[in-house]
Write a protein that holds these residues in place. Sequence first.
Motif, short mmCIF file in Angstrom:
data_model
loop_
_atom_site.label_atom_id
_atom_site.label_comp_id
_atom_site.label_asym_id
_atom_site.label_seq_id
_atom_site.Cartn_x
_atom_site.Cartn_y
_atom_site.Cartn_z
N LEU A 9 1.82 9.97 10.38
CA LEU A 9 2.77 9.20 9.57
C LEU A 9 3.76 8.48 10.47
O LEU A 9 4.11 7.33 10.22
CB LEU A 9 3.52 10.13 8.61
N ALA A 10 4.21 9.17 11.51
CA ALA A 10 5.16 8.55 12.43
C ALA A 10 4.54 7.31 13.08
O ALA A 10 5.21 6.29 13.27
CB ALA A 10 5.61 9.55 13.49
N GLY A 11 3.25 7.37 13.41
CA GLY A 11 2.57 6.21 13.99
C GLY A 11 2.56 5.03 13.05
O GLY A 11 2.77 3.89 13.47
N TRP A 59 11.50 -2.39 3.32
CA TRP A 59 10.95 -1.29 4.09
C TRP A 59 11.93 -0.10 4.13
O TRP A 59 11.53 1.04 3.95
CB TRP A 59 10.61 -1.79 5.49
N GLN A 60 13.19 -0.38 4.33
CA GLN A 60 14.19 0.69 4.35
C GLN A 60 14.28 1.37 2.98
O GLN A 60 14.41 2.59 2.90
CB GLN A 60 15.57 0.14 4.75
N TRP A 61 14.20 0.59 1.91
CA TRP A 61 14.21 1.16 0.57
C TRP A 61 13.01 2.07 0.36
O TRP A 61 13.13 3.16 -0.19
CB TRP A 61 14.23 0.05 -0.48
N ILE A 62 11.83 1.63 0.81
CA ILE A 62 10.63 2.45 0.69
C ILE A 62 10.81 3.77 1.43
O ILE A 62 10.52 4.85 0.90
CB ILE A 62 9.39 1.69 1.24
N LEU A 63 11.31 3.70 2.67
CA LEU A 63 11.50 4.92 3.46
C LEU A 63 12.56 5.83 2.84
O LEU A 63 12.43 7.05 2.89
CB LEU A 63 11.86 4.57 4.89
N ASP A 64 13.60 5.23 2.28
CA ASP A 64 14.64 6.04 1.62
C ASP A 64 14.10 6.76 0.40
O ASP A 64 14.47 7.90 0.14
CB ASP A 64 15.83 5.16 1.23
N THR A 65 13.23 6.11 -0.35
CA THR A 65 12.72 6.73 -1.57
C THR A 65 11.59 7.72 -1.29
O THR A 65 11.44 8.70 -2.01
CB THR A 65 12.23 5.68 -2.59
N GLY A 105 0.81 -1.21 0.00
CA GLY A 105 0.00 0.00 0.00
C GLY A 105 0.84 1.26 0.00
O GLY A 105 0.53 2.23 -0.69
N ILE A 106 1.93 1.23 0.76
CA ILE A 106 2.81 2.40 0.82
C ILE A 106 3.56 2.57 -0.49
O ILE A 106 3.69 3.69 -0.99
CB ILE A 106 3.77 2.28 2.02
N GLU A 107 4.03 1.48 -1.06
CA GLU A 107 4.73 1.57 -2.35
C GLU A 107 3.80 2.10 -3.44
O GLU A 107 4.19 2.91 -4.26
CB GLU A 107 5.27 0.19 -2.77
N LYS A 108 2.59 1.59 -3.48
CA LYS A 108 1.67 1.93 -4.56
C LYS A 108 1.06 3.32 -4.42
O LYS A 108 0.95 4.06 -5.40
CB LYS A 108 0.56 0.88 -4.65
N PHE A 109 0.66 3.69 -3.19
CA PHE A 109 -0.09 4.93 -3.00
C PHE A 109 0.66 6.01 -2.23
O PHE A 109 0.21 7.15 -2.20
CB PHE A 109 -1.41 4.62 -2.29
N GLY A 110 1.76 5.66 -1.58
CA GLY A 110 2.52 6.62 -0.80
C GLY A 110 2.18 6.55 0.68
O GLY A 110 1.14 6.03 1.08
N LEU A 111 3.09 7.08 1.48
CA LEU A 111 2.94 7.03 2.93
C LEU A 111 1.66 7.73 3.39
O LEU A 111 0.89 7.19 4.18
CB LEU A 111 4.15 7.68 3.61
N ARG A 112 1.44 8.95 2.93
CA ARG A 112 0.31 9.75 3.41
C ARG A 112 -1.03 9.08 3.04
O ARG A 112 -1.92 8.97 3.88
CB ARG A 112 0.38 11.15 2.82
N ALA A 113 -1.16 8.63 1.81
CA ALA A 113 -2.42 7.99 1.40
C ALA A 113 -2.67 6.70 2.18
O ALA A 113 -3.80 6.43 2.59
CB ALA A 113 -2.40 7.71 -0.10
N HIS A 114 -1.61 5.92 2.41
CA HIS A 114 -1.78 4.68 3.16
C HIS A 114 -2.12 4.98 4.62
O HIS A 114 -2.97 4.31 5.21
CB HIS A 114 -0.51 3.83 3.07
#
Length: 94
Positions: free
Chosen positions: A53-55, A82-88, A35-44
């Motif tokens: 977001l921190a939660g 997960w680290q790659w997602i957060l880095d990008t 979900g985070i990869e496809k839609f982004g952190l905020r949308a997920h």
Amino acid sequence: MPPGARRSVLGLLVDGDTPRLAPDFKSRVLGHLYGIEKFGLRAHQQHRDFASLAGLVHHVDGLIAYALGTEAAWAEQVRERWQWILDTQGRPIG
């Protein structure tokens, strides 16, 4: 329990020689990553009703940490993803 039934304790399957993660646990973790990869952190975060977001990040971090104690090989691959997602996407502050 009948013979051959799935036995679990605290979400871990304990019917074999060593405890292992339940398939629904793995699916939940991978669902967050997808979900985070496809839609982004905020949308997920909004879709899953996290207050911040921190939660969300702390929640996923905790799930992966739990998995590392049981199935380290699987969890290590997930942690790298997960680290790659957060880095990008940028790790939120907080």
